[in-house]
Design an enzyme around this catalytic site. Structure first.
Site, mmCIF file in Angstrom:
data_model
loop_
_atom_site.group_PDB
_atom_site.id
_atom_site.type_symbol
_atom_site.label_atom_id
_atom_site.label_comp_id
_atom_site.label_asym_id
_atom_site.label_seq_id
_atom_site.Cartn_x
_atom_site.Cartn_y
_atom_site.Cartn_z
ATOM 1 N N CYS A 123 -26.164 -18.030 57.827
ATOM 2 C CA CYS A 123 -25.484 -16.511 57.550
ATOM 3 C C CYS A 123 -25.389 -15.848 59.194
ATOM 4 O O CYS A 123 -26.423 -15.499 59.746
ATOM 5 C CB CYS A 123 -25.795 -15.965 57.155
ATOM 6 S SG CYS A 123 -26.092 -16.688 55.207
ATOM 7 N N SER A 131 -15.406 -15.384 66.737
ATOM 8 C CA SER A 131 -15.873 -16.270 67.916
ATOM 9 C C SER A 131 -16.765 -15.409 68.695
ATOM 10 O O SER A 131 -17.918 -15.561 69.548
ATOM 11 C CB SER A 131 -14.775 -16.284 68.848
ATOM 12 O OG SER A 131 -13.396 -16.592 67.851
ATOM 13 N N GLY A 339 7.279 -39.486 51.549
ATOM 14 C CA GLY A 339 6.658 -38.084 50.223
ATOM 15 C C GLY A 339 5.578 -38.745 49.309
ATOM 16 O O GLY A 339 4.439 -38.027 48.936
ATOM 17 N N GLU A 362 -17.975 -23.555 62.814
ATOM 18 C CA GLU A 362 -19.422 -24.126 63.988
ATOM 19 C C GLU A 362 -18.367 -23.503 65.214
ATOM 20 O O GLU A 362 -19.494 -24.159 66.284
ATOM 21 C CB GLU A 362 -19.053 -25.506 64.190
ATOM 22 C CG GLU A 362 -19.565 -26.138 62.547
ATOM 23 C CD GLU A 362 -20.766 -25.407 62.109
ATOM 24 O OE1 GLU A 362 -21.288 -24.255 62.029
ATOM 25 O OE2 GLU A 362 -21.837 -26.608 61.133
#
Length: 379
Positions: A123, A131, A339, A362
């Site tokens: 966290c 950033s 496709g 990251e």
């Protein structure tokens, strides 16, 4: 310089390849479609040591190098990059406790984490601090023998599912030096989670905001010293960047393999499209660029393992190049499928969706360029 894997590394690679073929690849499309975190498969991966790849033996881990780590994640992600990436994040958070935690913390937390009986999340990111991670605002205030946490984290992989959260919070106003690292357990009062995010990819792993409202944790849950958190977070990211690069390379290798098989089978104008030189040149470029990314990643992993002076820059280079190259290879594989590549009947579109976020998390690839350029330009 030796570019070949040793016998042990080949055995580890084969073990991961076999586990992926048996347990991950056949189920990945269901996990993606139904947004299932495969906890039982994760526990099975833990039994093989994949939840504690570079955790010390004293803490119950495998004590492997970062080279073995990228070999493992390269194989796991060929089945499902999303699931592999969550296991990578778990390893990163668990390593932080092992590397910087106390003996008491290792005893309390690592037994269940190293076996993947419990899942760990990392966290750092906040709604206003992506950033610019050093600008985070979540606070941890010392109150006797406890810390009281207030704030919120965003885009947390494992949010609501994980049992342990390694949290970066501010203990002073001294910029990056005012950030500390804490372990918060899931059942702690004051800890709550936002609704599950609706994402482009990474459907097999949960992602949610993690919120702290007068969340009290023991002071003994401080990892390292006060003010050491930003350093811990960045050191963890060096390894995380390698693993995410490996997840991109593994996913791209699967897409390349699928493209080779498809173009050999698909007939147009009376012959296989693999017989057309334009197809051959495209496949050749995809394979060449993927191998270049792989070699750069392996070299960076060796530098991080050896704690080389330029390890952070090397990890940033490898992450930037591997994730950009991986996405491009998958995108080209989808184009070669025509496709059909756009349909969920084939794994290409799922891999494309999963790999796109690797260029963001990251540390965005723009931030990777900042890390690299700072190394180049420092006195």
């Amino acid at each position: 310089m030796d570019f070949s894997l040793n016998e042990d590394q080949r055995a580890i690679q084969e073990m991961a390849r076999s586990f992926t073929a048996d347990m991950i690849t056949p189920n990945a499309h269901i996990w993606d479609e139904e947004k299932i975190w495969p906890r039982d498969v994760a526990k099975a991966a833990g039994e093989l040591g994949f939840g504690s790849i570079y955790i010390s033996e004293e803490a119950g881990g495998c004590a492997l190098s970062r080279v073995e780590s990228v070999l493992i994640f390269e194989q796991l992600s060929q089945g499902c990059p999303s699931t592999a990436a969550m296991i990578s994040i778990h390893n990163m958070a668990t390593w932080m406790i092992d590397e910087f935690g106390t003996e008491d913390q290792r005893d309390r937390f690592l037994g269940d984490l190293t076996t993947l009986n419990k899942l760990a999340s990392y966290c750092l990111t906040e709604p206003g601090a992506g950033s610019d991670a050093a600008a985070l605002k979540t606070k941890a205030v010392k109150d006797g023998d406890e810390y009281v946490l207030n704030g919120a984290k965003a885009f947390i992989s494992g949010g609501g599912e994980s049992d342990v959260y390694v949290v970066m919070a501010r203990t002073s106003d001294d910029g990056a030096k005012g950030i500390s690292c804490f372990v918060v357990e899931k059942d702690t009062p004051g800890l709550s989670f936002g609704a599950q995010e609706k994402k482009l990819g990474w459907h097999s792993q949960p992602t949610a905001a993690v919120m702290f409202d007068d969340c009290r944790i023991p002071a003994s849950n401080l990892v390292g010293a006060e003010g050491q958190g930003f350093k811990i977070a960045m050191m963890g990211l060096d390894g995380g960047r390698l693993n995410i690069g490996a997840c991109s390379i593994g996913g791209a290798q699967r897409a390349l393999d699928e493209a080779v098989a498809y173009t050999k089978d698909r007939k147009q104008f009376g012959r296989s499209i693999a017989d057309f030189q334009a197809t051959q040149f495209k496949l050749a470029d995809m394979a060449t660029e993927l191998e270049a990314a792989r070699l750069l990643l392996y070299a960076a992993a060796q530098k991080v393992s050896n704690k080389a002076p330029d390890a952070a820059s090397a990890a940033a280079m490898a992450k930037r190049f591997a994730t950009d190259t991986g996405f491009d290879v998958v995108n080209n594989a989808l184009q070669l499928h025509g496709g059909y590549g756009y349909l969920q009947d084939y794994p290409i579109e799922r891999i494309l969706r999963d790999l796109r976020v690797h260029q963001i998390l990251e540390g965005t690839n723009e931030i990777m360029r900042v890390v690299i350029s700072r190394t180049l330009l420092k006195d």
